[in-house]
Design an enzyme around this catalytic site. Structure first.
Site, PDB file in Angstrom:
ATOM      1  N   ARG A 169      37.130 -30.108 -20.628  1.00 50.42           N
ATOM      2  CA  ARG A 169      36.596 -28.837 -21.119  1.00 50.42           C
ATOM      3  C   ARG A 169      36.555 -27.835 -19.973  1.00 50.42           C
ATOM      4  O   ARG A 169      35.733 -27.939 -19.067  1.00 50.42           O
ATOM      5  CB  ARG A 169      35.195 -29.019 -21.710  1.00 50.42           C
ATOM      6  CG  ARG A 169      34.588 -27.707 -22.210  1.00 50.42           C
ATOM      7  CD  ARG A 169      33.408 -27.894 -23.149  1.00 50.42           C
ATOM      8  NE  ARG A 169      32.225 -28.407 -22.497  1.00 50.42           N
ATOM      9  CZ  ARG A 169      31.010 -28.423 -23.047  1.00 50.42           C
ATOM     10  NH1 ARG A 169      30.847 -27.945 -24.280  1.00 50.42           N
ATOM     11  NH2 ARG A 169      29.984 -28.925 -22.403  1.00 50.42           N
ATOM     12  N   ASP A 454      21.973 -28.977 -20.586  1.00 48.33           N
ATOM     13  CA  ASP A 454      23.033 -28.241 -19.899  1.00 48.33           C
ATOM     14  C   ASP A 454      22.768 -26.750 -20.084  1.00 48.33           C
ATOM     15  O   ASP A 454      21.674 -26.350 -20.498  1.00 48.33           O
ATOM     16  CB  ASP A 454      24.426 -28.671 -20.368  1.00 48.33           C
ATOM     17  CG  ASP A 454      24.702 -28.329 -21.825  1.00 48.33           C
ATOM     18  OD1 ASP A 454      23.936 -27.547 -22.440  1.00 48.33           O
ATOM     19  OD2 ASP A 454      25.692 -28.845 -22.371  1.00 48.33           O
TER      20      ASP A 454
END
Length: 541
Positions: A169, A454
């Protein structure tokens, strides 16, 4: 594409790192320069289009499916490319940053896929950007190992058995890489740096093995942004002489605007698409961001009160499954973020039951796989999907034709019974300060209160605070949310952290700066599109 001699890139203000020359080779930088020269102008146009669309949402207070792409949605004949064997069974995926220990643990975890993250689970220090690429190069050559300097424990890939398939990603389109610029001083988009370096160094090797390269695409807001990624893939494959269609991409549907363009996003990427993912935390952030000034009917309650059984979240996930299976793509579920406690089995018992219920629901709804944040959760999620899938790699044959989602269903926030609480405000401040402090020190995935958090976490925290203030929300204790109340809560939390850590440890961290930055992005009249933009200016390294 024949590669004309591109303008060289300039490495700006970065201390040399061990083995950096293996990543930042002249041919690799020439490849990045070619991508930058060709695609950054279009990236800039699409970022401007985001702002225009947000202004339209603020004006109308609503969203709908695009009339100009109705023909794509109505055409039942098209499908995405068939999944390659390495991505056919995705029943459990583990996520995490690309440091060496996580790389080894994720590949050994028993999950079918590892999302190797340069985005929300990674703080984009130059060291993390470069050494993360080295981790992946070493993983694909099976030369990676790691010894913890504190515990002395060694980590290495297991010599037998299947390792997880790597899906990388890159950063979202909105973030630049300040350490790489063209000769005019224009930084290269972080997305092109992360994608380009990984592709250049690994694509040929992976293609020969039938293992990629594969990518997760974050923060996508429209099918036009998906089209840009498809063009990047076409050019990159041509540049290295790799067959067109070798790349596969899974798009995170983690913005409210993308939820209205799922079919169009798959259509634009159809020769490279492998699925969509329900990125639940960023989705909530995007919903708040886009409708932050839309009045009381768009006010979300405490983050933890918004479960996946909420009607508007059910509409989102069920539409995603139906869309994916209609077009032959994988539908991947959301994150189980719990971090098991080594000291409190009762906490684990309760959390494991919640994780199991969440994964059972996803499997029963038709998802083909789901995410976990910790290796201990892999067996739990695996059991949920094994129960439904058995020996089948997926359940794309479940077309979910019973699902009928209207445009208004996706933004029906006012159907929730829960309301904001004082405890929720305190938690938003606590999590925001703790996450930002870690991010400024170079840590993007952080265990906070038994959850792996996150950047999406901090985005939700500061966005809810901003929204609650501007909507003049009254909490369960009768207090109205004001800037003064938020400052009071933040000051109290900072004092608690100082008392818990002691003066020396407190001073060694970035606690005051994290506190100040949270208040800046939560209280400023002008809402910053992404917390990571002002945070990047303060990032160490």
């Amino acid at each position: 594409m024949s590669a004309p001699a591109p303008s060289p890139l300039v490495i700006v203000d970065a201390e040399p790192l061990p083995r950096q020359e293996e990543v930042l080779t002249e041919p690799a930088l020439a490849f990045l320069a070619a991508l930058h020269r060709r695609f950054t102008p279009r990236r800039d146009e699409l970022l401007a289009r985001r702002a225009e669309r947000r202004a339209e949402i603020a004006r109308t207070g609503t969203l709908g499916f695009l009339p100009e792409t109705a023909a794509i949605r109505a055409d039942d004949s098209w499908r995405v490319a068939p999944a390659p064997e390495a991505l056919d069974d995705r029943r459990v995926e583990i996520t995490g940053p690309t440091d060496r220990r996580m790389t080894v643990n994720a590949l050994n975890s028993g999950a079918r896929v590892w999302l190797a993250d340069f985005e929300d689970a990674s703080s984009p220090t130059w060291e993390n950007v470069v050494t993360g690429q080295l981790s992946l190069i070493d993983a694909h050559t099976r030369t990676i190992d790691f010894t913890d300097p504190v515990s002395g424990r060694s980590y290495a890939l297991r010599p037998d058995g299947e390792l997880a398939t790597v899906v990388v990603r890159p950063r979202g389109w909105h973030l630049d890489e300040r350490h790489l610029t063209d000769p005019d001083g224009t930084p290269v988009p972080g997305a092109l740096v992360d994608f380009g370096l990984y592709f250049f160094h690994n694509a040929e090797r992976l293609a020969e093995r039938g293992r990629g390269p594969y990518f997760y695409l974050p923060k996508t807001e429209s099918h036009l942004e998906a089209r840009l990624w498809n063009e990047v893939f076409v050019v990159a494959q041509e540049y290295l002489g790799i067959p067109r269609g070798t790349v596969r991409a899974t798009v995170l549907i983690e913005t409210i605007t993308a939820a209205y363009e799922m079919e169009e996003i798959l259509y634009e990427l159809r020769e490279h698409a492998s699925g969509l993912n329900a990125g639940r935390w960023d989705y909530l952030f995007s919903l708040i961001k886009n409708f932050r000034d839309g009045g009381p009917k768009f006010v979300l309650p405490d983050r933890n009160a918004v479960t996946m059984t909420a009607p508007f979240m059910r509409a989102y996930t069920e539409l995603l499954v139906r869309t994916c299976h209609k077009r032959g793509a994988h539908a991947i579920g959301g994150m189980a973020a719990f971090i098991p406690s080594r000291r409190d089995p009762e906490v684990n018992k309760v959390a494991f039951e919640k994780v199991r219920a969440d994964k059972d629901r996803e499997a029963d709804d038709g998802f083909d796989g789901s995410w976990v944040a910790h290796p201990d959760l892999v067996p739990i999620a695996m059991e949920s999907f094994d129960r439904v899938l058995g020996d089948r790699p997926h359940q794309k044959d479940r077309l979910r034709e019973d699902v009928d989602v209207r445009a208004e269903d996706l933004i029906a926030v006012d159907t929730l019974d829960a309301r904001p609480t004082y405890a929720g405000l305190v938690n938003a401040v606590q999590v925001g300060i703790r996450y930002i402090e870690a991010w400024l020190r170079g840590l993007g995935a952080v265990a906070i209160f038994h959850l792996m958090e996150d950047a999406a976490t901090a985005e939700i925290s500061r966005s809810q605070i901003w929204q609650w203030i501007n909507a003049e929300v009254v909490l369960d204790n009768g207090e109205r949310v004001t800037a003064e109340l938020v400052r009071e809560v933040a000051a109290g939390d900072l004092a608690d952290i100082r008392a818990e850590l002691g003066e020396e440890a407190f001073a060694a961290g970035d606690w005051q700066q994290a506190h100040d930055l949270l208040l800046q992005v939560a209280l400023d009249e002008d809402y910053a599109d992404f917390l990571t933009l002002p945070a990047y200016e303060r990032l160490r390294g």
